[in-house]
Design a protein around this motif. Structure first.
Motif, mmCIF file in Angstrom:
data_model
loop_
_atom_site.group_PDB
_atom_site.id
_atom_site.type_symbol
_atom_site.label_atom_id
_atom_site.label_comp_id
_atom_site.label_asym_id
_atom_site.label_seq_id
_atom_site.Cartn_x
_atom_site.Cartn_y
_atom_site.Cartn_z
ATOM 1 N N LYS A 1 -43.812 -37.891 -23.724
ATOM 2 C CA LYS A 1 -44.418 -38.065 -25.049
ATOM 3 C C LYS A 1 -43.719 -37.187 -26.076
ATOM 4 O O LYS A 1 -43.416 -37.632 -27.197
ATOM 5 C CB LYS A 1 -45.909 -37.722 -24.980
ATOM 6 C CG LYS A 1 -46.625 -37.772 -26.328
ATOM 7 C CD LYS A 1 -48.107 -37.466 -26.179
ATOM 8 C CE LYS A 1 -48.826 -37.500 -27.519
ATOM 9 N NZ LYS A 1 -50.283 -37.273 -27.375
ATOM 10 N N MET A 2 -43.454 -35.929 -25.712
ATOM 11 C CA MET A 2 -42.806 -35.001 -26.634
ATOM 12 C C MET A 2 -41.364 -35.403 -26.920
ATOM 13 O O MET A 2 -40.841 -35.138 -28.009
ATOM 14 C CB MET A 2 -42.869 -33.583 -26.072
ATOM 15 C CG MET A 2 -44.278 -33.003 -25.988
ATOM 16 S SD MET A 2 -44.289 -31.295 -25.395
ATOM 17 C CE MET A 2 -43.566 -30.436 -26.799
ATOM 18 N N LYS A 3 -40.717 -36.034 -25.963
ATOM 19 C CA LYS A 3 -39.371 -36.549 -26.209
ATOM 20 C C LYS A 3 -39.441 -37.716 -27.196
ATOM 21 O O LYS A 3 -38.640 -37.814 -28.131
ATOM 22 C CB LYS A 3 -38.731 -37.013 -24.900
ATOM 23 C CG LYS A 3 -38.331 -35.899 -23.953
ATOM 24 C CD LYS A 3 -37.704 -36.462 -22.684
ATOM 25 C CE LYS A 3 -37.291 -35.356 -21.729
ATOM 26 N NZ LYS A 3 -36.690 -35.882 -20.478
ATOM 27 N N ALA A 4 -40.402 -38.604 -26.968
ATOM 28 C CA ALA A 4 -40.513 -39.820 -27.784
ATOM 29 C C ALA A 4 -40.921 -39.521 -29.224
ATOM 30 O O ALA A 4 -40.406 -40.142 -30.162
ATOM 31 C CB ALA A 4 -41.520 -40.778 -27.148
ATOM 32 N N ASN A 5 -41.844 -38.577 -29.419
ATOM 33 C CA ASN A 5 -42.309 -38.319 -30.788
ATOM 34 C C ASN A 5 -41.465 -37.275 -31.528
ATOM 35 O O ASN A 5 -41.755 -36.932 -32.673
ATOM 36 C CB ASN A 5 -43.787 -37.911 -30.804
ATOM 37 C CG ASN A 5 -44.064 -36.570 -30.114
ATOM 38 O OD1 ASN A 5 -43.178 -35.761 -29.889
ATOM 39 N ND2 ASN A 5 -45.329 -36.343 -29.769
ATOM 40 N N GLY A 6 -40.431 -36.768 -30.867
ATOM 41 C CA GLY A 6 -39.508 -35.849 -31.521
ATOM 42 C C GLY A 6 -39.902 -34.392 -31.498
ATOM 43 O O GLY A 6 -39.154 -33.525 -31.962
ATOM 44 N N LYS A 7 -41.084 -34.083 -30.956
ATOM 45 C CA LYS A 7 -41.564 -32.700 -30.971
ATOM 46 C C LYS A 7 -40.709 -31.792 -30.089
ATOM 47 O O LYS A 7 -40.448 -30.635 -30.440
ATOM 48 C CB LYS A 7 -43.025 -32.656 -30.509
ATOM 49 C CG LYS A 7 -43.696 -31.314 -30.744
ATOM 50 C CD LYS A 7 -43.778 -30.999 -32.222
ATOM 51 C CE LYS A 7 -44.408 -29.646 -32.491
ATOM 52 N NZ LYS A 7 -44.469 -29.336 -33.925
#
Length: 311
Positions: free
Chosen positions: A288-294
């Motif tokens: 999720k953090m990879k996908a949302n850029g965080k």
């Protein structure tokens, strides 16, 4: 050393100032947007434009969040975790001298996950071998501490998918720049790393003729190079860069794959009690953090965009 500690304090302060400035800019932009919206509303028949715009923005934000949702949001609400961490590794986790709190990219990642999944946590500061033992004994719930996945570790604990692949470097004295240009040049020389590093377990034993010494922390290893007790220090590239910016007698060069025969990429992973089921949940959180850029945002802040990969 005192000089290095002062340098680290200055870097942490700089990062804090940058974050504060970003927050002020965001707040200012938000205020400007609200003002512009209010003025537009004054020119309308009944303020419907303002209401519709707000509702549309909220709908778009919710839609964006849903696109990255894992279904685990709030999964650990009300739970308190003991997190194993070896605090004292620059950029990843180190103590802020002013506040005494741990700061670094691993801390920022953990804080994001804590908020998203709903848990609170406390840090148990220990060396990497102790972290593995603590997870194995069930004394810790999880770990995030710049720890590599190795075959020996995955036999006794669960490890997440990689959240970061750090590029490696070798620190040497400037006087040795012509004689040490690769790991093969360490034959007959002494190199060092910090306790529990995968370099010690996997890479350094493959370098013919190299003597290997472990040091308790980063500062001790740096002093060993400066003092001549060791000839090279293998570490992640971002930390090597920061150290050599501080010490004019030292230099570094990046290590490519051909110089790292014992390590298939420097993949950092989280650790969990084996069979606890937490691996799958945190794997989804990493994705999720990879996908949302965080994840890219956090790691770039601490390392710089040219010192890592997470693909």
């Amino acid at each position: 050393s005192q000089q290095y500690t002062v340098h680290r304090i200055q870097k942490i302060k700089k990062r804090k100032d940058e974050i504060l400035m970003k927050k002020k800019i965001i707040a200012l932009l938000a205020a400007m947007t609200l003002t512009a919206t209010a003025l537009a509303g004054c020119g309308s028949d009944g303020g419907e434009t303002t209401t519709e715009s707000t509702e549309a923005a909220s709908s778009e934000e919710a839609s964006t969040e849903d696109a990255y949702a894992t279904g685990n949001e709030g999964r650990f609400e009300g739970e308190h975790f003991i997190v194993g961490m070896s605090v004292g590794y620059p950029n990843f986790e180190e103590y802020d001298v002013e506040t005494g709190e741990a700061v670094g990219l691993d801390i920022d990642i953990l804080n994001y996950m804590s908020e998203d999944l709903g848990f609170t946590y406390e840090i148990s500061d220990m060396k990497l071998p102790q972290i593995v033992a603590g997870l194995q004994a069930g004394q810790l719930d999880l770990s995030i501490s710049g720890m590599y996945e190795t075959e020996e570790r995955t036999e006794v604990i669960d490890m997440s998918e990689s959240y970061l692949t750090a590029k490696s470097a070798m620190i040497i004295r400037k006087t040795d720049e012509d004689t040490i240009t690769s790991t093969v040049d360490l034959n007959g020389k002494t190199t060092c790393c910090t306790v529990g590093e995968a370099y010690y377990e996997s890479l350094l034993p493959t370098i013919e003729g190299a003597a290997v010494v472990e040091y308790d922390d980063n500062s001790a290893a740096v002093q060993a190079i400066l003092g001549g007790q060791a000839d090279a220090y293998i570490i992640d590239g971002a930390t090597a860069r920061d150290i050599c910016e501080e010490y004019s007698d030292l230099s570094y060069f990046m290590l490519d794959d051909s110089m790292l025969p014992g390590i298939d990429g420097n993949h950092y992973s989280m650790g969990f009690v084996k069979g606890s089921g937490m691996k799958e949940i945190f794997d989804a959180e990493i994705e999720k953090m990879k996908a949302n850029g965080k994840l890219k945002e956090i790691i770039s802040k601490w390392l710089g965009e040219d010192m890592y990969d997470f693909d």
